[in-house]
Design a protein around this motif. Structure first.
Motif, PDB file in Angstrom:
ATOM      1  N   GLY A 130       3.011   1.192  -5.428  1.00  0.00           N
ATOM      2  CA  GLY A 130       2.246   1.831  -4.367  1.00  0.00           C
ATOM      3  C   GLY A 130       0.865   1.214  -4.285  1.00  0.00           C
ATOM      4  N   THR A 131       0.660   0.304  -3.345  1.00  0.00           N
ATOM      5  CA  THR A 131      -0.626  -0.370  -3.144  1.00  0.00           C
ATOM      6  C   THR A 131      -0.619  -1.027  -1.774  1.00  0.00           C
ATOM      7  N   ILE A 132      -1.739  -1.018  -1.087  1.00  0.00           N
ATOM      8  CA  ILE A 132      -1.771  -1.628   0.246  1.00  0.00           C
ATOM      9  C   ILE A 132      -1.793  -3.147   0.168  1.00  0.00           C
ATOM     10  N   ASP A 133      -2.056  -3.722  -1.008  1.00  0.00           N
ATOM     11  CA  ASP A 133      -2.238  -5.174  -1.113  1.00  0.00           C
ATOM     12  C   ASP A 133      -0.939  -5.977  -1.019  1.00  0.00           C
ATOM     13  N   ASN A 134       0.190  -5.347  -1.318  1.00  0.00           N
ATOM     14  CA  ASN A 134       1.504  -6.010  -1.267  1.00  0.00           C
ATOM     15  C   ASN A 134       1.582  -7.222  -2.195  1.00  0.00           C
ATOM     16  N   ASP A 135       0.891  -7.149  -3.313  1.00  0.00           N
ATOM     17  CA  ASP A 135       0.788  -8.311  -4.200  1.00  0.00           C
ATOM     18  C   ASP A 135       1.611  -8.163  -5.477  1.00  0.00           C
ATOM     19  N   ILE A 136       2.636  -7.313  -5.450  1.00  0.00           N
ATOM     20  CA  ILE A 136       3.450  -7.072  -6.637  1.00  0.00           C
ATOM     21  C   ILE A 136       4.719  -7.923  -6.578  1.00  0.00           C
ATOM     22  N   PHE A 137       4.989  -8.636  -7.638  1.00  0.00           N
ATOM     23  CA  PHE A 137       6.194  -9.452  -7.718  1.00  0.00           C
ATOM     24  C   PHE A 137       7.429  -8.556  -7.821  1.00  0.00           C
ATOM     25  N   GLY A 138       8.497  -8.941  -7.113  1.00  0.00           N
ATOM     26  CA  GLY A 138       9.754  -8.211  -7.222  1.00  0.00           C
ATOM     27  C   GLY A 138      10.056  -7.302  -6.060  1.00  0.00           C
ATOM     28  N   THR A 139       9.188  -7.289  -5.068  1.00  0.00           N
ATOM     29  CA  THR A 139       9.426  -6.467  -3.884  1.00  0.00           C
ATOM     30  C   THR A 139       8.820  -7.136  -2.662  1.00  0.00           C
ATOM     31  N   SER A 140       9.500  -7.016  -1.526  1.00  0.00           N
ATOM     32  CA  SER A 140       8.952  -7.588  -0.287  1.00  0.00           C
ATOM     33  C   SER A 140       7.863  -6.709   0.300  1.00  0.00           C
ATOM     34  N   HIS A 141       7.921  -5.410  -0.011  1.00  0.00           N
ATOM     35  CA  HIS A 141       6.941  -4.465   0.523  1.00  0.00           C
ATOM     36  C   HIS A 141       6.549  -3.454  -0.552  1.00  0.00           C
ATOM     37  N   GLY A 144       2.590   1.628   1.311  1.00  0.00           N
ATOM     38  CA  GLY A 144       1.230   1.671   1.848  1.00  0.00           C
ATOM     39  C   GLY A 144       0.830   0.426   2.603  1.00  0.00           C
ATOM     40  N   TYR A 145       1.520  -0.669   2.336  1.00  0.00           N
ATOM     41  CA  TYR A 145       1.180  -1.957   2.961  1.00  0.00           C
ATOM     42  C   TYR A 145       1.360  -1.916   4.479  1.00  0.00           C
ATOM     43  N   ASP A 146       2.485  -1.430   4.941  1.00  0.00           N
ATOM     44  CA  ASP A 146       2.755  -1.401   6.376  1.00  0.00           C
ATOM     45  C   ASP A 146       1.743  -0.522   7.110  1.00  0.00           C
ATOM     46  N   THR A 147       1.424   0.615   6.529  1.00  0.00           N
ATOM     47  CA  THR A 147       0.445   1.510   7.154  1.00  0.00           C
ATOM     48  C   THR A 147      -0.927   0.851   7.243  1.00  0.00           C
ATOM     49  N   ALA A 148      -1.339   0.185   6.173  1.00  0.00           N
ATOM     50  CA  ALA A 148      -2.640  -0.489   6.164  1.00  0.00           C
ATOM     51  C   ALA A 148      -2.705  -1.555   7.251  1.00  0.00           C
ATOM     52  N   LEU A 149      -1.617  -2.319   7.418  1.00  0.00           N
ATOM     53  CA  LEU A 149      -1.582  -3.331   8.480  1.00  0.00           C
ATOM     54  C   LEU A 149      -1.757  -2.691   9.851  1.00  0.00           C
ATOM     55  N   GLU A 173     -13.853  -8.172   7.669  1.00  0.00           N
ATOM     56  CA  GLU A 173     -13.390  -8.212   6.282  1.00  0.00           C
ATOM     57  C   GLU A 173     -12.355  -7.127   6.046  1.00  0.00           C
ATOM     58  N   VAL A 174     -11.215  -7.528   5.466  1.00  0.00           N
ATOM     59  CA  VAL A 174     -10.169  -6.583   5.095  1.00  0.00           C
ATOM     60  C   VAL A 174      -9.960  -6.654   3.590  1.00  0.00           C
ATOM     61  N   MET A 175      -9.234  -5.697   3.046  1.00  0.00           N
ATOM     62  CA  MET A 175      -9.008  -5.663   1.599  1.00  0.00           C
ATOM     63  C   MET A 175      -8.088  -6.806   1.169  1.00  0.00           C
ATOM     64  N   GLY A 176      -8.212  -7.174  -0.082  1.00  0.00           N
ATOM     65  CA  GLY A 176      -7.447  -8.283  -0.634  1.00  0.00           C
ATOM     66  C   GLY A 176      -8.330  -9.085  -1.562  1.00  0.00           C
ATOM     67  N   ARG A 177      -8.659  -8.495  -2.715  1.00  0.00           N
ATOM     68  CA  ARG A 177      -9.569  -9.158  -3.656  1.00  0.00           C
ATOM     69  C   ARG A 177      -8.927 -10.393  -4.278  1.00  0.00           C
ATOM     70  N   HIS A 259     -12.540   1.272   3.177  1.00  0.00           N
ATOM     71  CA  HIS A 259     -11.515   2.182   2.667  1.00  0.00           C
ATOM     72  C   HIS A 259     -10.734   2.902   3.752  1.00  0.00           C
ATOM     73  N   ILE A 260     -11.108   2.728   4.995  1.00  0.00           N
ATOM     74  CA  ILE A 260     -10.279   3.281   6.067  1.00  0.00           C
ATOM     75  C   ILE A 260      -8.862   2.713   5.998  1.00  0.00           C
ATOM     76  N   GLN A 261      -8.734   1.519   5.421  1.00  0.00           N
ATOM     77  CA  GLN A 261      -7.409   0.882   5.299  1.00  0.00           C
ATOM     78  C   GLN A 261      -6.480   1.652   4.371  1.00  0.00           C
ATOM     79  N   ARG A 262      -7.036   2.423   3.457  1.00  0.00           N
ATOM     80  CA  ARG A 262      -6.213   3.144   2.483  1.00  0.00           C
ATOM     81  C   ARG A 262      -5.791   4.523   2.975  1.00  0.00           C
ATOM     82  N   GLY A 263      -6.453   5.027   3.994  1.00  0.00           N
ATOM     83  CA  GLY A 263      -6.214   6.404   4.407  1.00  0.00           C
ATOM     84  C   GLY A 263      -5.263   6.543   5.573  1.00  0.00           C
ATOM     85  N   GLY A 264      -5.062   7.776   5.971  1.00  0.00           N
ATOM     86  CA  GLY A 264      -4.260   8.074   7.152  1.00  0.00           C
ATOM     87  C   GLY A 264      -2.799   8.354   6.849  1.00  0.00           C
TER      88      GLY A 264
END
Length: 329
Positions: A130-141, A144-149, A173-177, A259-264
Motif C-alpha cells: 500500500g503506497t502511492i509510489d508503485n515502487d514495490i517489486f513483485g506487483t504491477s500496481h 493507492g497508486y491509481d488514485t494518486a495518478l 512537483e509530484v511525489m517520488g523521492r 500530500h494532496i496526492q495521498r488523500g481522497g
C-alpha cells in the motif's frame, strides 16, 4: 505452528498512508469473518503493536470505510521497532493476545520490519503493498497508486488552464523521492512537455533544449512534471530559476502538489485491488503461506517472497519514456 489451523490474525497499516488502505483493512476483516477467524486491528502501526494498542474487529467495525481515504487504524513511524528490544515487545503483544499471524499493509520499509519480526521470532507475516509510489517489486500496481495518478491528473488539468491563459511554464512537483512511476505516468496522462524522474537524469541543458523545441514548434505554454527525487537541480525551485534565467520570455511558476496526492476517496481500481489483496492475504495464510507479499501480475494475484520484494527494485518502463519523448513535440 500449524498455519492451516490459524484462529487469530492481526492487521496493521504502516508507513505513509495511501488511498485504499481502508478498503484493504475491510477486506481482511471480512475475509476473516467468512473463514471464522478472529481478526484484530492494530492501531498506529508497529508502535501500536509494541504498546498493545489493538482490538478485535468484526464486519460492522469496517462498514462504509471502502470509500474513505487514509487508514482507520492510523499509521506511525516507530524508531523503537527498529531495535531488537522493540520487536521483542511487539512479539510479546502478539503472544499475549494469542495472535497466530500478522498482515502488514505498507511499503518496503514496513515489509523490512515485518520480515525481521518473522525471522527473529519465527512468526508468520504477509505483506500487502500500500503506497502511492508503485515502487514495490513483485506487483504491477500498489494500492493507492491509481488514485494518486487520478488526483494529479485532475490538479494539473486545472494548472494547464492558467498556463495557457498566461503563456507560462509550470514546474509541477509530484511525489517520488526514489522512483519516477508517478511522475512518468501522470506526465503522459496530462500531456506534459517534459517529465523529470530520478531514473533519467537528463540535466539542465537537455531540459532547456526540450523547452526551446516546444517553443519553436509553436507552443506558448508548457507543463513540466518533476518527481521530487529528480536530480537535475537541487530542487524544483532551482530548476525554475534556471529556466527563467535562460528563457526570459516565459513567465515561470512552481506548483508543489504535496500530500494532496495521498488523500481522497480511492478509485474503483484501488478498491477492487484492495479487496482482492485483503482476501488473498487471509487465504494465503490458510494455505500455509508465510513471509510473502500479495501482488498483482498480469491482472492475477501473485505471491512474492518478502525478502525478494524488499531487495529487488521495480523497473521503470523504458517504453513509456520513449513515448513521452515522441508526444512532447
Amino acid at each position: 505452528m500449524n498455519l492451516q489451523n490459524i484462529k487469530r490474525i492481526a492487521v496493521l497499516t504502516s508507513g505513509g498512508d495511501a488511498p485504499g488502505m481502508n478498503a484493504t483493512i475491510r477486506a481482511v476483516v471480512r475475509a476473516c469473518t467468512f473463514y471464522k477467524i478472529d481478526c484484530f486491528g492494530v492501531f498506529r502501526g508497529f508502535q501500536g503493536l509494541i504498546e498493545g494498542d489493538l482490538k478485535q474487529m468484526g464486519p460492522r467495525d469496517v462498514k462504509y470505510i471502502i470509500s474513505k481515504g487514509g487508514t482507520i487504524l492510523k499509521s506511525a513511524r516507530s524508531k523503537e521497532f527498529m531495535t531488537l528490544e522493540g520487536r521483542k515487545k511487539a512479539y510479546e503483544t502478539l503472544q499475549k493476545n494469542q495472535i497466530d499471524a500478522l498482515i502488514v499493509i505498507g511499503g518496503d520499509g514496513s515489509f523490512t520490519g515485518a520480515l525481521m519480526l518473522s525471522v527473529e521470532f519465527n512468526f508468520p507475516v504477509i505483506g500487502i503493498p500500500g503506497t502511492i509510489d508503485n515502487d514495490i517489486f513483485g506487483t504491477s500496481h500498489t494500492i493507492g497508486y491509481d488514485t494518486a495518478l487520478n488526483t494529479i491528473i485532475d490538479v494539473v488539468d486545472k494548472i494547464r488552464d492558467t498556463a495557457t491563459s498566461h503563456k507560462r511554464i509550470f514546474f509541477v512537483e509530484v511525489m517520488g523521492r526514489d522512483a519516477g512511476f508517478v511522475a512518468l505516468n501522470s506526465g503522459i496522462g496530462i500531456g506534459a512537455e517534459a517529465i523529470l524522474i530520478p531514473e533519467e537524469n537528463i540535466g539542465l541543458p537537455k531540459l532547456l533544449e526540450n523547452l526551446k523545441r516546444s517553443k519553436a514548434s509553436g507552443k506558448s505554454s508548457c507543463i513540466v512534471i518533476v518527481a521530487e527525487g529528480e536530480k537535475s537541480g537541487k530542487n524544483v525551485y532551482e530548476l525554475s530559476n534556471y529556466v527563467e534565467e535562460n528563457l526570459p520570455e516565459y513567465d515561470v511558476r512552481v506548483s508543489v502538489i504535496g500530500h494532496i496526492q495521498r488523500g481522497g476517496a480511492p478509485s474503483c481500481f484501488d478498491r477492487v485491488l484492495a479487496s482482492r489483496s485483503g482476501v488473498a492475504a487471509v487465504e494465503a495464510l490458510l494455505k500455509g503461506e508465510k513471509n510473502i507479499m500479495i501482488g498483482l501480475q498480469n491482472d492475477l494475484i501473485a505471491y512474492t517472497p518478502l525478502e525478494k520484494a524488499i531487495k529487488e527494485h521495480a523497473q521503470i518502463d523504458k517504453e513509456l519514456i520513449r513515448i513521452s519523448d515522441i508526444l512532447a513535440v
